[in-house]
Design a protein around this motif. Structure first.
Motif, PDB file in Angstrom:
ATOM      1  N   LYS A  28       0.927  -0.763   0.206  1.00 41.66           N
ATOM      2  CA  LYS A  28       0.415   0.315   0.117  1.00 41.66           C
ATOM      3  C   LYS A  28       1.017   1.236   0.331  1.00 41.66           C
ATOM      4  O   LYS A  28       0.618   1.856  -0.587  1.00 41.66           O
ATOM      5  N   MET A  82      -6.573  -4.617  10.051  1.00 44.42           N
ATOM      6  CA  MET A  82      -7.862  -4.014  10.392  1.00 44.42           C
ATOM      7  C   MET A  82      -6.798  -2.498  11.777  1.00 44.42           C
ATOM      8  O   MET A  82      -7.195  -1.689  11.046  1.00 44.42           O
ATOM      9  N   GLY A  85      -4.150  -0.747   9.848  1.00 49.42           N
ATOM     10  CA  GLY A  85      -4.881   0.634   8.544  1.00 49.42           C
ATOM     11  C   GLY A  85      -5.581   1.493   9.274  1.00 49.42           C
ATOM     12  O   GLY A  85      -5.551   2.766   8.519  1.00 49.42           O
ATOM     13  N   LEU A  86      -6.209   1.120  10.843  1.00 53.24           N
ATOM     14  CA  LEU A  86      -6.850   2.946  11.533  1.00 53.24           C
ATOM     15  C   LEU A  86      -5.495   2.910  12.061  1.00 53.24           C
ATOM     16  O   LEU A  86      -4.564   4.528  11.881  1.00 53.24           O
ATOM     17  N   PHE A  89      -2.400   4.225   8.023  1.00 56.64           N
ATOM     18  CA  PHE A  89      -3.310   4.644   7.024  1.00 56.64           C
ATOM     19  C   PHE A  89      -5.150   5.740   7.258  1.00 56.64           C
ATOM     20  O   PHE A  89      -5.593   6.423   6.308  1.00 56.64           O
ATOM     21  N   GLU A  91      -7.910   4.871   8.315  1.00 54.50           N
ATOM     22  CA  GLU A  91      -9.092   4.297   8.040  1.00 54.50           C
ATOM     23  C   GLU A  91      -9.692   3.912   8.862  1.00 54.50           C
ATOM     24  O   GLU A  91      -8.863   3.968  10.221  1.00 54.50           O
ATOM     25  N   GLY A  92     -11.030   3.742   9.025  1.00 55.08           N
ATOM     26  CA  GLY A  92     -11.994   3.546   9.957  1.00 55.08           C
ATOM     27  C   GLY A  92     -12.739   1.941  10.355  1.00 55.08           C
ATOM     28  O   GLY A  92     -12.130   1.419   9.261  1.00 55.08           O
ATOM     29  N   ILE A  93     -12.557   2.062  11.410  1.00 55.93           N
ATOM     30  CA  ILE A  93     -13.400   0.413  11.687  1.00 55.93           C
ATOM     31  C   ILE A  93     -14.632   0.885  12.628  1.00 55.93           C
ATOM     32  O   ILE A  93     -15.226   1.286  12.793  1.00 55.93           O
ATOM     33  N   SER A  94     -15.412  -0.002  11.119  1.00 64.26           N
ATOM     34  CA  SER A  94     -16.771   0.150  11.904  1.00 64.26           C
ATOM     35  C   SER A  94     -17.281  -0.892  12.824  1.00 64.26           C
ATOM     36  O   SER A  94     -16.826  -2.090  12.886  1.00 64.26           O
TER      37      SER A  94
END
Length: 123
Positions: A28, A82, A85-86, A89, A91-94
């Motif tokens: 990435k 996950m 990513g948080l 980057f 990124e959200g965690i749903s």
């Protein structure tokens, strides 16, 4: 002594999985650079090096831990993904992702604490 050895083997296995989760991160990061630029190629060389290291670690894991247990525990890499990513980057965690992580961790816990049944000899 056997219990501490099992704990060390389990820890070694999860360190190997942590190493395995690094390859998509580097991939990435590589997408931030122009294709075939020095940085892009260097990051992808690191990806191959990590996969090579993981292949060696995986073989060592399989010497110490039954294949079924090791494969079941490999799903922890989704949870690591996950988290990375948080943290790296943004990124959200749903809620669905959290529920999935809890299910994965529950399955690992159940399979890792289950006593092995003795195998019966085939007649």
């Amino acid at each position: 002594m056997k219990k501490s050895q099992n704990l060390l083997s389990f820890l070694f296995m999860h360190i190997a999985f942590l190493v395995y989760t690094l390859y998509p991160l580097l991939g990435k990061f590589a997408t931030r650079y122009e294709m075939l630029s020095f940085q892009f190629v260097a990051l992808y060389c690191m990806v191959f090096a990590i996969l090579f290291l993981y292949a060696i670690l995986w073989q060592q894991v399989l010497k110490r831990i039954p294949l079924t247990t090791a494969i079941a525990n490999k799903s922890i890499t989704i949870v690591w993904g996950m988290i990375f990513g948080l943290l790296l980057f943004g990124e959200g965690i749903s809620l669905k992702m959290l529920i999935g992580a809890v299910l994965i961790l529950s399955g690992i816990l159940i399979l890792s604490t289950e006593k092995e049944k003795p195998q019966e000899d085939a007649a």
